[in-house]
Every structure is written in C-alpha cells, then in structure tokens.
Design an enzyme around this catalytic site. Structure first.
Site, short mmCIF file in Angstrom:
data_model
loop_
_atom_site.label_atom_id
_atom_site.label_comp_id
_atom_site.label_asym_id
_atom_site.label_seq_id
_atom_site.Cartn_x
_atom_site.Cartn_y
_atom_site.Cartn_z
N ARG A 104 0.85 -1.18 0.00
CA ARG A 104 0.00 0.00 0.00
C ARG A 104 0.89 1.23 0.00
O ARG A 104 1.69 1.41 0.91
CB ARG A 104 -0.86 -0.05 1.26
CG ARG A 104 -2.14 0.65 1.15
CD ARG A 104 -2.99 0.36 2.37
NE ARG A 104 -2.41 0.87 3.60
CZ ARG A 104 -3.14 1.27 4.64
NH1 ARG A 104 -4.45 1.21 4.59
NH2 ARG A 104 -2.57 1.71 5.72
N THR A 108 -0.70 7.56 -1.06
CA THR A 108 -2.03 7.48 -1.72
C THR A 108 -2.92 6.41 -1.09
O THR A 108 -4.12 6.41 -1.33
CB THR A 108 -1.85 7.10 -3.20
OG1 THR A 108 -1.28 5.77 -3.27
CG2 THR A 108 -0.93 8.07 -3.92
N ASP A 200 0.70 -2.30 12.36
CA ASP A 200 1.09 -2.77 11.03
C ASP A 200 1.38 -4.27 11.10
O ASP A 200 2.35 -4.70 11.72
CB ASP A 200 2.32 -2.00 10.54
CG ASP A 200 2.60 -2.30 9.08
OD1 ASP A 200 2.78 -3.49 8.74
OD2 ASP A 200 2.62 -1.37 8.27
N ASP A 203 4.83 -5.51 9.67
CA ASP A 203 5.96 -5.10 10.52
C ASP A 203 6.01 -5.96 11.78
O ASP A 203 7.08 -6.37 12.23
CB ASP A 203 5.81 -3.63 10.94
CG ASP A 203 5.96 -2.67 9.76
OD1 ASP A 203 6.18 -3.15 8.63
OD2 ASP A 203 5.86 -1.45 9.98
#
Ligand code: PRP
Ligand code: URA
Length: 209
Positions: A104, A108, A200, A203
């Site tokens: 991603r 944006t 995340d 991560d």
C-alpha cells in the site's frame, strides 16, 4: 451481496486480544496469527460438500463421509498474508498456495502490485484470499480483481481484523465474495490504519518496516 461472517469463537477472540496487544513480540505474534488462522480455516470450510465413502474399521464395514474432491487454493497477499498460510495449511494440507504481492503506497493508500504467481488451474479451485488486515479494502479489491482476470470463479476473503470501510469496498467491487473476519473494528485513522486494530501486521510479523 456476499455475506460477512464474524467468527466470534472464544478461542479466536481470546487470541486476538494478545495479537492486538502492543506488548506482544514478533515470536508470539506469529504463533498467535498461525493459531487463529487455523481456527478460521475450520469455519471457512464449513460449506464444503461431503460425499459418502465405504471403509472398514477394525470392527467392520462403515459408510462414512469425506470432502467431495474440492480443489482449494490459498492466496496470501504479500507480505502480511504469509503469516496466515501455515495455520490454514494445517487444516487444508492439499491446498495449493498462490501469491499476490501488493504494498500500500503510504501517501495514496493505493495498492501497488509487485508479484503474482498463481496455480494454473485457478478456475477449478475454491480460492481463499488471506490477509490479516482489511483496511481501506484497496489491496483485497485489487487482489481479488487479479484472480478474476485470470479466470477465478469461487473466492472467499479471510482476514483477522476488518474495518467497515474495507468491507464496503469489497462488497461493492466483488459482491460475490464472502468475507470472514475475526473482528470488525471501529474505523480507519488518517493514515488508513484500523482503529483500534493491531498496528502494522507485516511489521509486527517480520520485525521490519
Ligand atoms: C497491509 C495489509 C493489507 C493492506 C490493507 O499491507 O497486510 O495487505 O495493508 O490495507 P488496505 O485494505 O487499505 O489496502 P501493506 O501494504 O502494509 O504491506 P505489507 O503486507 O508488505 O506490510
Ligand atoms: N495495514 C496494516 O497492517 N494495518 C492496518 O491497520 C491497516 C493496514
């Protein structure tokens, strides 16, 4: 419209709490994601049809049931989807695993494709797209779109945590796809993260940013 199934089994809810906890380190996070994925596979395969077979038990003949020749394909969305593969494979060991690489764009929030390797007999398989997070839904909508472009006919989406925004996006782009989630959270923050979510997922699984 595809259905949304929130799998509210106590084991899944319990383990999700520790997955969400910021104090849970990568090793335990990975183990918990694998365990929850295995439990979710149980629910996702609930509609698989059975057929009768005959076997002999040590006591005598028995008419019993086996799954009716389903060909399954797991499609993790790289990279965080990888964390769900082994758990699902424990319950569906004959599944083939295809990979769709998407990240991603942080500015944006749009998905960018960087890898795609899928089973050649895609149209004959029941595909289960897996990704821990369904946030804006951009990644899942794009991944499902790639599969359909290549002939996929039967697709389910499985995630640990979904945002309402992601569910709406998938339902409007792909109304034939059922969504299975461990939880549906409140909303997305300004960075497109699920609130409260788990942070995340990639991560936390892999310890890299
Ligand atoms: C995360 C997550 C999903 C996506 C969800 O991946 O694993 O693929 O974001 O967000 P969306 O619904 O708004 O598209 P990310 O892009 O961070 O890549 P990674 O798995 O490599 O960490
Ligand atoms: N991707 C993640 O890993 N977490 C989120 O909350 C949203 C997208």
């Amino acid at each position: 419209m595809g259905k949304v199934v929130v799998i509210d089994h106590p084991l899944i809810q319990h383990k999700l709490t520790y997955i969400r906890d910021e104090n849970t380190g990568s090793k335990e996070f990975r183990e918990l994601v694998e365990e929850v994925s295995m439990l979710m596979a149980y629910e996702v395969t609930r509609d698989f049809p059975l057929q009768e077979t005959e076997i002999n038990t040590p006591v005598g003949p028995a008419k019993t049931k086996v799954i009716a020749g389903r060909k399954v394909g797991l499609v993790p969305i790289l990279r965080a989807g990888l964390g769900m593969v082994n758990g699902m494979l424990k319950l569906i060991p004959a599944a083939k695993v295809g990979h769709v690489g998407l990240y991603r764009d942080p500015e944006t929030l749009k998905p960018v494709e960087y890898y795609c390797k899928l089973p050649t007999d895609l149209p004959e398989r029941d595909l289960i797209v897996i990704d821990p997070m369904l946030a804006t839904g951009g990644s899942a909508v794009a991944a499902i779109g790639f599969l359909k472009e290549r002939g996929a006919k039967s697709i389910k989406l499985v995630c640990l945590i979904a945002a309402p925004e992601g569910i709406s996006a998938v339902q409007s782009a792909h109304p034939d796809v059922d969504i299975f989630a461990g939880a549906v959270d409140s909303h997305l923050n300004d960075h497109g993260y699920i609130v409260p979510g788990l942070g995340d997922a990639g991560d936390r699984l892999f310890g890299t940013k």
